[in-house]
Design an enzyme around this catalytic site. Structure first.
Site, PDB file in Angstrom:
ATOM      1  CB  THR A 134    -114.714 -49.566 -36.697  1.00 50.68           C
ATOM      2  OG1 THR A 134    -114.458 -50.579 -37.655  1.00 50.68           O
ATOM      3  CG2 THR A 134    -113.428 -49.237 -35.965  1.00 50.68           C
ATOM      4  CG  HIS A 193    -114.213 -53.547 -45.464  1.00 51.47           C
ATOM      5  ND1 HIS A 193    -115.586 -53.624 -45.516  1.00 51.47           N
ATOM      6  CD2 HIS A 193    -113.906 -53.064 -44.240  1.00 51.47           C
ATOM      7  CE1 HIS A 193    -116.083 -53.195 -44.362  1.00 51.47           C
ATOM      8  NE2 HIS A 193    -115.079 -52.858 -43.566  1.00 51.47           N
ATOM      9  CG  HIS A 208    -118.396 -54.895 -40.618  1.00 53.69           C
ATOM     10  ND1 HIS A 208    -118.640 -53.758 -39.888  1.00 53.69           N
ATOM     11  CD2 HIS A 208    -117.245 -54.648 -41.300  1.00 53.69           C
ATOM     12  CE1 HIS A 208    -117.678 -52.883 -40.099  1.00 53.69           C
ATOM     13  NE2 HIS A 208    -116.817 -53.389 -40.964  1.00 53.69           N
TER      14      HIS A 208
HETATM   15 ZN    ZN Z   1    -114.981 -52.430 -41.432  1.00 51.90          ZN
END
Ligand code: ZN
Length: 574
Positions: free
Chosen positions: A108, A337, A515
């Protein structure tokens, strides 16, 4: 020789005459401009009108980052999107269908930073959500700043600023270009999703405080919240949403793009819930946990609510120069998630986001006028499918326990060098060494690196383990190498990059997803522009996350950010 000579002379003459002609053309052109300018000024004097600035720009730019939005979500749920949301962006705007992230780790903080700076961790310094400051061995959260205090909150959640960011953002450049007359505001549930895009010179950034359920800021920006933010907080909007329960927008049997909604094997439960199924009884589960709104589609709805309140109360787009609102929609990431891409929860989240975007665009049309604002929508990273789900369908996948690997490496190194804890972190798929202990003991960091690499290369989930400072000497595909080099920041990154096999990610949780890797599911992101100055069309040529800031800078006729390595996507802008 003679012929060559002649050719040269001919060429020189042609060039001279062409340049003389273009010079003449320029001259008449500028004279013509002067003439119109003069008659303009006369007219203005006569009617006593203010001088027009003459430089066309949109009233407002809105950046929308959808956290964890894979590119394929534009099409995975296309048939069920309404006309005014994602479909409107694709139908009116310009879509770059093959936009890629050119560094790892794809997380992020690095993603939001890259979008707004056109730069990569090697240059901008935001090497992860958390990273190890190599000089001290201490872990640093990307936007932590102990020199500031929260505004609207006394918790640590308020001690945030963009001070770790080493370069300017496109929003900074807009402020510089207009001598700070442009207003810039960043908004996201996640502090880093609002702070990093808004840049160093922002008027404000606001983020969500779980403890109080309020939107807060820090003394980096202001000393007290504006009345409109206090008023927004007083409305207790999180409770209003959570009391409604999260049910599917349509009958659950119509969610054909997801596994049946009883996949406890692939999906994580909410704390206090019996199973990961719809409806989610948020009305019962939220008490004492207002932060729960993050993991529901209501988090995105509330973010767009406060974005509208910011536009209205700060009069964004009503300025004499362009304003910029940087919005990040974080709930898609939390829900992703927990449930993974093949869940009813994610499908419903995107259908609801689509509806919220349609409402938001209608609001912008009514407030600013259609075509007077520019929007771009993209993502900070994508996400993998759940590994158990993939394995059940015979696709190679799995998890890798990086904490266990750290333990084993430390045991092995301790045996050999008689120093404990030489690997201090495996964050961001990187081996971070204990530089201070290595120096003190007088052992060779290179020898330790080799030992770690040889251990890592034997792990079944690991495809490559690369010495970051020597990535160019390693036999790996060039696309991987450049992503490693772009992601390596000498002050904030570890010294060995672990690259797992496609389909694998670190962790030992069996449910949900994550990720962070180079694989297309993590690095292929949507990028759609719409509105003022934007062509209608699409390209499938490869474009890059770093191109976004360069393109927005071109659109606005402002300087690209000072660490920008991206290129303007010419066909997108008029
Ligand atoms: Zn994330």
């Amino acid at each position: 020789m003679k012929l060559k000579h002649l050719l040269f002379l001919l060429l020189a003459a042609a060039t001279f005459s062409a340049s003389a002609q273009s010079h003449k053309k320029k001259h008449t052109h500028s004279r013509h401009r002067e003439a119109t300018h003069a008659s303009h000024s006369r007219r203005e004097l006569a009617y006593d009108r203010p001088m027009p600035t003459g430089l066309p720009r949109p009233k407002l730019v809105i950046g929308l980052v959808v956290d964890q939005m894979r590119w394929d979500y534009l099409y995975r749920y296309f048939d069920r999107y309404e006309e005014g949301g994602f479909k409107r962006m694709l139908g009116e705007g310009f879509t770059c269908e093959n936009t890629n992230i050119d560094y790892i780790p794809t997380v992020t903080a690095a993603g939001h930073t890259c979008i707004y700076t056109g730069s990569v961790p090697a240059i901008h310094g935001i090497a992860g959500n958390d990273f190890i400051v190599q000089a001290t061995g201490k872990s640093m959260y990307c936007t932590d700043d102990s020199t500031v205090t929260g505004v609207g909150s006394t918790s640590k959640a308020g001690q945030m600023s963009p001070r770790n960011l080493l370069v300017t953002t496109v929003t900074d450049e807009l402020r510089l270009a207009t001598n700070f007359r442009s207003k810039v505001i960043g908004i996201a549930l996640k502090d880093r999703g609002g702070i990093l895009p808004a840049g160093h010179t922002a008027n404000a950034a606001y983020w969500f405080d779980d403890a109080s359920g309020n939107w807060i800021s820090s003394t980096y920006y202001m000393n007290s919240l504006p009345a409109w933010v206090k008023n927004f907080n007083d409305q207790k909007i999180p409770e209003k949403y959570l009391k409604q329960d999260w049910n599917t927008l349509y009958p659950v049997a119509t969610y054909l793009q997801s596994a049946p909604d009883n996949s406890a094997k692939y999906e994580g439960k909410f704390p206090g819930a019996d199973a990961p199924t719809m409806p989610v009884k948020t009305s019962e589960l939220y008490k004492g946990h207002l932060g729960m709104i993050r993991s529901t589609p209501f988090g995105n709805s509330m973010t767009l609510d406060i974005a509208k309140a910011a536009i209205q109360n700060e009069q964004l787009g009503k300025n004499t120069v362009t304003d910029f609102l940087a919005v990040s929609l974080s709930s898609t990431d939390y829900i992703g998630h927990q449930f993974g891409p093949n869940s009813v929860e994610i499908e419903d989240t995107y259908l609801r986001l689509d509806h919220d975007l349609a409402t938001f665009f209608t609001y912008l049309d009514e407030t600013l006028g259609k075509g007077n604002y520019s929007v771009f929508l993209t993502a900070d990273h994508g996400a993998a499918h759940n590994p158990n789900f993939l394995k059940d369908h015979n696709i190679p996948a799995g998890t890798w326990d990086d904490a266990a690997a750290q333990k084993e490496m430390n045991a092995m190194l301790s045996d050999k060098y008689k120093v404990d804890n030489l690997v201090i972190s495996m964050d961001n798929y990187q081996v971070n060494l204990n530089n201070i202990a290595i120096k003190k003991a007088g052992i060779s960091a290179d020898a330790i690196k080799l030992d770690c690499i040889s251990y890592l290369q034997k792990q079944p989930a690991v495809q490559f383990a690369v010495d970051m400072q020597n990535a160019n000497a390693v036999t790996i595909p060039v696309d991987l190498r450049s992503r490693i080099v772009n992601g390596y920041n000498a002050e904030h990154s570890g010294v060995i990059q672990v690259v797992l096999k496609p389909g694998y990610f670190s962790g030992h949780g069996a449910t949900g997803t994550t990720h962070g890797t180079w694989a297309p599911y993590d690095t292929h992101i949507p990028l759609v522009f719409m509105g003022w100055g934007i062509n209608h069309g699409s390209t499938t040529r490869q474009t890059h996350m770093t191109d976004i800031a360069a393109t927005v800078a071109s659109l606005l006729h402002i300087q690209a950010p000072d660490g920008c390595i991206g290129k303007t996507i010419n066909d997108a802008i008029r």
